[in-house]
Scaffold this active site. Structure first.
Site, short mmCIF file in Angstrom:
data_model
loop_
_atom_site.label_atom_id
_atom_site.label_comp_id
_atom_site.label_asym_id
_atom_site.label_seq_id
_atom_site.Cartn_x
_atom_site.Cartn_y
_atom_site.Cartn_z
N ILE A 24 77.54 66.45 126.26
CA ILE A 24 76.17 66.80 126.63
C ILE A 24 75.90 66.45 128.09
CG2 ILE A 24 73.74 66.31 126.21
CD1 ILE A 24 74.41 65.86 123.29
N ALA A 25 76.24 65.21 128.48
CA ALA A 25 75.91 64.77 129.84
C ALA A 25 76.77 63.57 130.19
CB ALA A 25 74.42 64.40 129.94
N MET A 29 76.68 54.95 133.42
CA MET A 29 77.18 53.96 132.48
C MET A 29 77.97 54.58 131.33
SD MET A 29 74.11 51.22 131.94
CE MET A 29 73.05 52.43 131.19
N VAL A 32 77.47 61.17 127.13
CA VAL A 32 76.74 61.46 125.89
C VAL A 32 77.32 62.73 125.27
CG1 VAL A 32 74.50 61.90 124.85
CG2 VAL A 32 74.67 60.39 126.83
N LYS A 47 76.61 58.09 122.47
CA LYS A 47 76.71 57.59 123.85
C LYS A 47 77.92 56.66 123.91
CE LYS A 47 73.00 56.47 126.21
NZ LYS A 47 73.02 57.17 127.48
N ASP A 141 63.49 51.55 132.76
CA ASP A 141 64.00 52.76 133.44
C ASP A 141 63.21 53.98 133.01
OD1 ASP A 141 65.55 54.14 135.21
OD2 ASP A 141 67.30 54.30 133.89
#
Length: 720
Positions: A24-25, A29, A32, A47, A141
């Site tokens: 996905i992305a 860090m 995903v 993740k 965040d």
């Protein structure tokens, strides 16, 4: 055309449970993935932490702690954390999969949002933050990339606790956060609380209303210092016509002093909803549209419905990038990724000198536009307050003028300051010779560096299952520098090499560090004491101790309640390997007792016999006649003799009234057959004595005589 590189985790099974379907992305860090939970048959967002974070055991402990805290947070506007684990050198977090897109995608598509839509989105975000703050969690965040807009209309905030986990894994001089949304206290003091989330939410509201972030710069440090030294402008400065209440809300959330902000998300949520209810429809539907110079401009057109935000989103959140402030930015501008900024004394930056771009002489060459807002008044020399002399305060560049200024500076930088064709030919020849020599030397050095020097490619040798010393020798012979890290391993004996990171036979440059993984043997876990606990609680205790429930047997126990553990094997405090079974003996409660037969006994004796057997005796209030059991004795019991009952069970006894008295008629002179039949119908036993042979068949006498007799007793007829 290049084929895309396939991610090594795609189409693999993680931890024997999560089948990875697609990437996905990627972030700073982790990566995903969209995965399927094969145990529960549902889609999840997986993740996976990068190897350098997964290898840090201290970070993993903090990561587990933060994941557990986030998992306890259950709210409709917070992405749920479903699972967390470590398997095959992978550290992962399983989250609720939210198909749709991010708030960042919505703002990039539509630009400034109407107050109605912006406040509706903020309501959901702040409600999720309020629930987190109530539970003692701080996000750290908050940004549009972490706000997910599901295609079914739900709005969720993601990535709780991860910023804290990565920040505590860095040194004390490092700051983690997305600089565009960074609270000033994170730059100056490094600490964050609920008011830091409120500040970030205020910046996000400013951007939704205006289409711009309040502070931008060429480096993250410039943006971070702007948050510290400058106040966030009100949205109406860019979008005249916005309601004054919206300015006040942004100003309250983004106060530089945390004491002047809402104390937490719950306090902000109340004010946000009050403003939503108090604004008129015209104020709620007001929207800043793009102006001719690329900036926002006021527009009174009604906004789109809130349902328009529900479009496709893939993934848990935009990736969180970790960027060194000293490195150049990929696009030369700010970034929306989470950045790590090293604060080394807040060093002063030397700005390039040059003409004042705000002077009238530069107006035609990309200077400030007349309708820009005043930025500052330096009050220095030459500022005599005479506006006609062109000495007024500099004005902020518009985006169009900024681009023109950048193009002009780029042209100046590429304009040659001298011509190689001018001067003496001999000098030109010397310069060309020197240039060629330098280029040749550089080429030779590069060839050596990447061919045989530190930059040469070498294959990492396979050092598994050999001693740590021999493994280090092999790595040194390959020209690799390495560090040693001890890890638990179920298969490799202590002191032997498990492998390397990167793993063999991957090719690396000689100057790249390699980690030698040395086994500490299997990790051992202490067996907890689960005696006297229910089987469910015992199983949970064993799983928390990284062990499992083995064979379960049942036994009767007089002292341990049914369903609780009587004993365990191995005993408490024994050390076992990961997942080792612990056998449990579970109580079935007290053993059953045999019911004694007490029929025919008198009441006192029957009660004592039952109590001696461990049972409880109860006497029925109604007694019964019995032809065979004398009065006062037990004629019946409701539990059959020889049966099994739980200790303490009740047995009900029925006491006899003795036989029932039945009328006996006078049969003298009647025929013997009819007298006999009548007596038997009354329940008597009949005996016949024949006198003189009983030729006549008539009753001469009877015993007992006319009157009453016990039911079932014997009546004797004397017949002649």
């Amino acid at each position: 055309m290049h084929e895309p590189v396939k991610d090594s985790l795609v189409e693999t099974l993680v931890d024997d449970r999560y089948f990875v379907r697609s990437l996905i992305a990627r972030g700073g860090m982790s990566s995903v993935y969209l995965a399927t939970d094969r145990r529960l048959d549902r889609d999840v967002a997986l993740k996976v932490l990068y190897p350098h974070l997964a290898a840090d055991r201290g970070f993993l402990r903090r990561f587990e702690s933060e994941a557990k805290s986030a998992a306890r947070l259950s709210h409709p506007h917070v992405v749920g954390v479903l699972d967390q684990g470590i398997a095959e050198n992978l550290a992962y977090l399983v989250m609720e999969y939210v198909p749709g897109r991010t708030l960042r995608g919505l703002m990039e598509e539509r630009g400034p949002l109407s107050p109605r839509l912006a406040l509706a989105l903020m309501d959901a975000v702040v409600e999720g933050l309020a629930a987190a703050h109530d539970a003692g969690l701080v996000h750290r965040d908050v940004k549009p990339e972490n706000v997910l807009l599901a295609d079914n209309g739900r709005i969720k905030i993601a990535d709780f606790g991860l910023a804290r986990a990565v920040s505590t894994s860095t040194n004390t001089g490092t700051l983690v956060g997305t600089v565009a949304y960074l609270a000033p206290e994170l730059v100056t003091a490094g600490g964050a609380d609920e008011r830091s989330d409120v500040y970030s939410a205020g910046i996000m509201l400013y951007e939704m209303l205006t289409g711009r972030q309040p502070f931008t710069g060429d480096s993250p440090i410039q943006v971070a210092f702007a948050h510290v030294h400058s106040s966030v402008p009100v949205p109406s400065a860019l979008c005249p016509g916005l309601a004054e209440d919206l300015d006040e809300l942004v100003r309250w959330c983004t106060a530089k002093d945390p004491e002047e902000r809402p104390v937490n998300g719950r306090a902000l949520l109340g004010e946000l909803r009050h403003i939503r209810s108090s604004l008129s429809d015209a104020e709620l539907d007001f929207r800043c549209g793009p102006s001719p110079d690329g900036g926002p401009a006021a527009s009174g057109a009604p906004t789109e419905a809130l349902s328009g935000v529900t479009e496709v989103l893939a993934g848990a959140a935009a990736g969180t990038a970790v960027i060194d402030a000293s490195a150049p930015r990929p696009d030369g501008t700010g970034s929306n990724s989470t950045e790590v900024i090293h604060r080394s004394g807040n060093a002063t930056t030397v700005l390039p000198s040059g003409r004042n771009p705000g002077s009238r002489d530069d107006a035609d060459a990309g200077g400030y536009a007349d309708d820009d807002y005043d930025a500052y008044d330096d009050g220095g020399e030459g500022d005599d307050g005479d506006d006609d002399a062109g000495q007024g305060a500099p004005r902020r560049l518009t985006k169009r003028d900024e681009r023109a200024l950048v193009r002009r500076s780029d042209r100046e930088a590429h304009r040659p300051r001298m011509s190689l064709r001018s001067g003496k030919p001999r000098r030109r020849g010397i310069l060309l010779g020197l240039l060629l020599t330098v280029l040749l030397a550089a080429a030779v050095f590069a060839g050596w560096f990447f061919g045989a020097g530190p930059g040469a490619l070498v294959s990492v040798p396979d050092v598994s299952n050999i001693s740590a010393e021999d493994a280090g020798t092999q790595l040194g012979d390959a020209g690799l520098t390495y560090s040693t890290n001890e890890v638990f391993d179920e298969a490799v004996a202590a002191g032997l090499a498990v492998g390397t990171d990167p793993a063999a036979p991957r090719e690396v440059r000689r100057f790249q560090p390699v980690t030698l993984l040395v086994s500490k043997g299997p990790q051992l876990f202490t067996v907890p004491n689960v005696v006297q606990r229910t089987i469910e609680a015992a199983g949970e205790n064993l799983r928390d101790a990284e062990l499992s429930v083995g064979a379960v047997t049942e036994e009767y126990s007089e002292s341990v309640a049914a369903g609780s553990v009587i004993s365990q094997q191995p005993l408490p405090d024994t050390l076992l390997r990961l997942g080792a079974p612990v056998d449990l003996t579970v109580s079935r409660g007290p053993a059953p007792v045999e019911v004694p037969g007490v029929t025919g006994l008198d009441e006192e004796a029957a009660v004592k016999a039952l109590e001696d057997a461990g049972l409880t005796a109860a006497v029925a209030p109604d007694k019964a006649n019995s032809a065979s059991v004398p009065a006062g004795a037990v004629v019946a019991q409701d539990a059959a003799p020889g049966g099994l009952l739980e200790r303490g069970s009740t047995v009900t006894l029925t006491i006899s009234l003795g036989p029932r008295m039945v009328e006996v008629p006078n049969y003298v002179g009647q025929r013997a057959e009819s007298a006999r039949a009548d007596l038997e119908s009354r329940g008597f036993t009949v005996e016949v004595e024949n006198l003189l042979g009983g030729l006549l068949g008539l009753v001469r006498d009877q015993e007992p005589g006319a009157g009453t007799a016990p039911e079932g007793s014997t009546v004797t007829l004397k017949v002649v």
